[in-house]
Design an enzyme around this catalytic site. Sequence first.
Site, PDB file in Angstrom:
ATOM      1  CG  ASP A  98      -2.075  -0.967   1.088  1.00  8.24           C
ATOM      2  OD1 ASP A  98      -2.053  -1.779   0.136  1.00  8.24           O
ATOM      3  OD2 ASP A  98      -2.977  -0.934   1.937  1.00  8.24           O
ATOM      4  NE  ARG A 127      -1.034   4.827  14.130  1.00  8.26           N
ATOM      5  CZ  ARG A 127      -0.537   3.833  13.431  1.00  8.26           C
ATOM      6  NH1 ARG A 127       0.768   3.768  13.139  1.00  8.26           N
ATOM      7  NH2 ARG A 127      -1.323   2.865  12.999  1.00  8.26           N
TER       8      ARG A 127
END
Lengths: 406, 406, 406, 406
Positions: free
Chosen positions: D16, D96
Amino acid sequence: MSDVKKVVLAYSGGLDTSVIVKWLQETYDCEVVTFTADIGQGEEVEPARAKAQALGVKEIYIEDLREEFVRDYVYPMFRANTIYEGEYLLGTSIARPLIAKRLIEIANETGADAISHGATGKGNDQVRFELGAYALKPGVKVIAPWREWDLTSREKLMAYCEKHEIPVDFSKSKKKSPYSMDANLLHISYEGGILEDPWAEAEEDMWRWSVSPEAAPDEPTYVELTFEQGDIVAIDGEALKPHEVLTKLNKLGGDNGIGRLDIVENRYVGMKSRGCYETPGGTIMLRAHRAIESITLDRESAHLKDSLMPKYAEVIYNGYWWSPERKVLQAAIDETQKHVSGVVRMKLYKGSATVVGRKSEQSLFDESIATFEDDAGAYDQKDAEGFIKLNALRLRIAASKGRNAS
Amino acid sequence: MSDVKKVVLAYSGGLDTSVIVKWLQETYDCEVVTFTADIGQGEEVEPARAKAQALGVKEIYIEDLREEFVRDYVYPMFRANTIYEGEYLLGTSIARPLIAKRLIEIANETGADAISHGATGKGNDQVRFELGAYALKPGVKVIAPWREWDLTSREKLMAYCEKHEIPVDFSKSKKKSPYSMDANLLHISYEGGILEDPWAEAEEDMWRWSVSPEAAPDEPTYVELTFEQGDIVAIDGEALKPHEVLTKLNKLGGDNGIGRLDIVENRYVGMKSRGCYETPGGTIMLRAHRAIESITLDRESAHLKDSLMPKYAEVIYNGYWWSPERKVLQAAIDETQKHVSGVVRMKLYKGSATVVGRKSEQSLFDESIATFEDDAGAYDQKDAEGFIKLNALRLRIAASKGRNAS
Amino acid sequence: MSDVKKVVLAYSGGLDTSVIVKWLQETYDCEVVTFTADIGQGEEVEPARAKAQALGVKEIYIEDLREEFVRDYVYPMFRANTIYEGEYLLGTSIARPLIAKRLIEIANETGADAISHGATGKGNDQVRFELGAYALKPGVKVIAPWREWDLTSREKLMAYCEKHEIPVDFSKSKKKSPYSMDANLLHISYEGGILEDPWAEAEEDMWRWSVSPEAAPDEPTYVELTFEQGDIVAIDGEALKPHEVLTKLNKLGGDNGIGRLDIVENRYVGMKSRGCYETPGGTIMLRAHRAIESITLDRESAHLKDSLMPKYAEVIYNGYWWSPERKVLQAAIDETQKHVSGVVRMKLYKGSATVVGRKSEQSLFDESIATFEDDAGAYDQKDAEGFIKLNALRLRIAASKGRNAS
Amino acid sequence: MSDVKKVVLAYSGGLDTSVIVKWLQETYDCEVVTFTADIGQGEEVEPARAKAQALGVKEIYIEDLREEFVRDYVYPMFRANTIYEGEYLLGTSIARPLIAKRLIEIANETGADAISHGATGKGNDQVRFELGAYALKPGVKVIAPWREWDLTSREKLMAYCEKHEIPVDFSKSKKKSPYSMDANLLHISYEGGILEDPWAEAEEDMWRWSVSPEAAPDEPTYVELTFEQGDIVAIDGEALKPHEVLTKLNKLGGDNGIGRLDIVENRYVGMKSRGCYETPGGTIMLRAHRAIESITLDRESAHLKDSLMPKYAEVIYNGYWWSPERKVLQAAIDETQKHVSGVVRMKLYKGSATVVGRKSEQSLFDESIATFEDDAGAYDQKDAEGFIKLNALRLRIAASKGRNAS
């Protein structure tokens, strides 16, 4: 854009929303239903009918919502002593859920599939209208012209009027003002103009609802407010409906220079903005409500309320009136108000609303205990020693391990 | 009662604490050390020396703690916009931890094993003194004569004086008043007398620090307050120490009738009590601090502070200044104040302290974004649609399942 | 001590409370009413009758309160997912308010002016009993023998028994144990003995309600729990009353080694104490309740509940069930549970209660939106951009002023 | 779209993000810098270099961030005992902010004006990446291909690969799985596939990090964890770096079937989603941390932390690590950890991590006070009476006015 068949518009009768009527008809090729409400903004709403008709609107709703507004929105909010960011009484915020609700109800009645409003894409009001609409009718289409169209300047707007023959006098509102204003029974707000500089003091002639404290009477006004379960039901002994209460308090407050506010607030959309507000009646109500609670409400319930209030204020400010969390908070708040009944006496004078007395059959103030005089055994001072000792125990243990040093 | 060798007493120089000196000497057969502090109560502290000497006290501490009081106690508290029960600025509460700390420090210096104070068994002050003492010296013995002795009426007290030859003029305090009063740089408080009826309005001549709003000047006073990291460091451009700031603001506020308060509050020991307070400088500070925060503080930090404040106020009111939880809260609050610097302009007029301007190099107010005029792309109004749509998603899903009905 | 005429005693039938009966009769020269309740402690309560009679008690109350206990106390508490200090399910705390209520009701029925209990002066239970009693009957006299008498050692207690001919076999309880234990339908607790060293591991044979995980079956047990408005109403499809639910879950949990806990907790009276608990059914209930909420409860209501829970747990732990603040919190919690209905499937295995499935007609889980596959437009990913942009706005403005540096 | 010159992409080396490299080059005609980090996901990161080179990338960043990840993100979060919605240990959320920070730092180093990531428009990760990026570099451009492109199906993606000659074996990841997975040192997550039905039980072969409790050893494993100021610094006496601690605990936990979780959670973007997680080491850490706090942390600090935790968890879950409010909360939490040092002994067995002992030189557990035996006057049980009486006072007053009725 042809998938909208009929749209209900929050229509003030002013120039901007008149342009929106035309723009919706033209852009969406759809029928427009107008909805104009009297929520105490101080302007006639009936003239909106002729204007809407002139614009070709067939379904026109004009309603007096003042009582419902105060009873079902303002009053429940004041039970919580709600203040946003320490200052703002949420005068604009609290009016939006009612408008949203009626827009959706009218949409359901008229078979409309969309609603529309005249709020810009920078403010809180778009959020409040739309969150309410989506919460009450999840499939509704919302049209926010200010976020869509290219009429982004006064000139373009005027040109549009001319082209579409929207009568010029629509703009001859009483609101000849350099400020963007909004009003309802709870308050009037001012934004824009010189207020965009937070260092600049608002000009005296901006304020519309109150005299300046300097110009207020030299004699104080006293007033007695009767509460039942957290709501004011009478003024100076005269029973009044909720909107009559607020109307009267606005008059009393305005005459005495009460309720002006000048703040910078944090909008939900992420920016700070400067606003001036006049909330004469609300300012009196808030103080009085705290005073009646002070003698009738249990300490821990009161502190719990206080700790929930900032969240409750945020929920309303951000537009979540029609959310489950608001109902949860309201359930808690309303539970606290069962015994909040009695009378508060206030003194209004040159900008200040001061509590000078409070009494209640529900009072928890026990003079026989609180007295500095002999209390005849109502309170055993020796109890305090054990109370302090055990409250101190954890601190003493910590200190004995070398902590707590100053 | 012979296990106490030496006791440090918080000594005002007044009649009550003079009786306590004698009573301690007699009852505990111990040495008494007196500690008298100037924390801005407005009375000379030096005369306490001769009085203590006359009572046979050998170790006498008399100190000016005004700067420390404001710098290390009042200022940190005001960073949190602290208010107890929506009204009270904690003027008495915040002075107690400093006294408790000095009592313990003096006990350590003089080798005393006990401390004593003149607070009654009904109030909050005993708790504040004693929690502080225990937290700082876990093995200290605390003697609270009002909880122990039988001098429970004025007559008995006077008889005790006569018997022990405590000079009569010790009672000739300036405090000829039907009220129980307490004062420091932050406030003066009144309790008792006719105030024990919450419906009775305080008499005008009770108030000592402020003129009545009615008697205040007919012209407003403007003042500019400079903040650095949450604290006021200058007034009208003149750099001042913390206690000088508060002294000056008290003058300005008092002259303009600012800072009177009349409330019923919930004591930690479980009863409601009625108190009147004058906090002229503090009232101005609080408003000004909120104003400087309004342009320099991030929204979520501000809201987080607001949600913590009631807890912080409760911690201080209840006497837990010297607790770990106060330090935890203070760490959070102080973290928010790093950029709270700038200038606030206020208007003082007949009882009101109104913010009329605020500016800062740390300002987060972005006029280019907030403007009602063309913002040249600083803000894309179309972003609001997605913002609202996703915030509404949970409400829409719930509504589609039949919930949220108004 | 002659001012007590009749006292209602929480009587277990064991040795300690039997001594209290005699001590009350002797010390206060008053009549004693005994009250013995089955709240699921796992011992017969009827034998208490003969024992009380033998002690000369005329008014003897023996009641089965199991259903009321679970329905009106355990269930409301579990609606809040209540945990004290991250671990403790409040098994002891939640039983006390019911006992307090019945003590007072029986006092009112029998014309008693006092109540008494066998809790010591160091623990939480005295507080819970007495706060409840005072809240329900403010003028009641409370007698706490362990705080008053001098029977402070086992030897003195036995000598008292001999002197007063209290039958020796009263002490032959099944509780031959080095631990202080307490049990009801929600849990059994262990304190004292080797547990007073927090580093010492509890011995395997201490645990009475559950097998060790090691000894539990090698095959998992699956169970389906049906909720209605937050409460379990059926197990594996079989409708059950609240106490039947808990009885069955205790069996299932105990058989699978579920619900053991070993903690150090903070008592309300200021000390830390070490306790071990077995809460087999409650451990399953808590997990299952969270699971049914996870699909039926709105996000913000859920988060609001979570933020209130620590306070609610503290209120119950500290003994304030019969307080206004508990009712306020309960009103909020109950408001959230209206749609918390459905079925949860759990796997019980060697000490773990794991959720493996949940379903509900009230589910807000919308597979068509959440899917990783094509959602046919149910969700417009582009909305996320505006959502993020506006949520980021305040952070970007701050960053542009030089803040937020990592 | 030509205004982007250079973009830093969070590049996993998988298919991806390899497609994204090409798509960015093609769509924006810009240079792409790739950034690949080892945060403990359990896959080699070095192979990403050749892949990036094959795609024409000139600036390639490959870094081992495991120590920084645990030390500066995982550990601070665990100090708060952070759990989202009662269950989730925030394994994805906490990774994150570090990635966002490095993306921005690399953008600054390489002169890039944009960043990009491979998160979809439905999830939380896009929000976390982008809020972080905007907070650290307010003018950065963010490109989220999944919200922009039309490669919305696996077929289109494959067709794009073929057309652009992206090597087929890029997709030959070890992750042959019907689930969408994400891993780092704290956890591995599973979404999608049959999990989209919340009633369906996860298949046993989905889980990758832990054996099933059934398959775990029949003998328990004991482990001793040493804490300093809230962080684990040694296991069984062996000093380890933060990421070594977590690596070892993951092994111990995984071997004993610990840390599996199956929940439905509320995403920030407004939907509910079902996820399964394995957090072996984190599950042990959380329990152990609560245990060391239980003997070293003051009660009120602990309760305050507990009340802040849900907010803190929400802040991290929603992506606001790089916000002022997170720093405020962190300041409060870190203040509590100063004395949270000592050793916790745990038993790991077939899915359970149980605390069996805890000790500390900082312990506030005072056996001499807590004991059921004679305490030699360490605690005066009579103090409890005054403690209860004053805590009951407000309840008694209310009851005397007819309130509190059950």
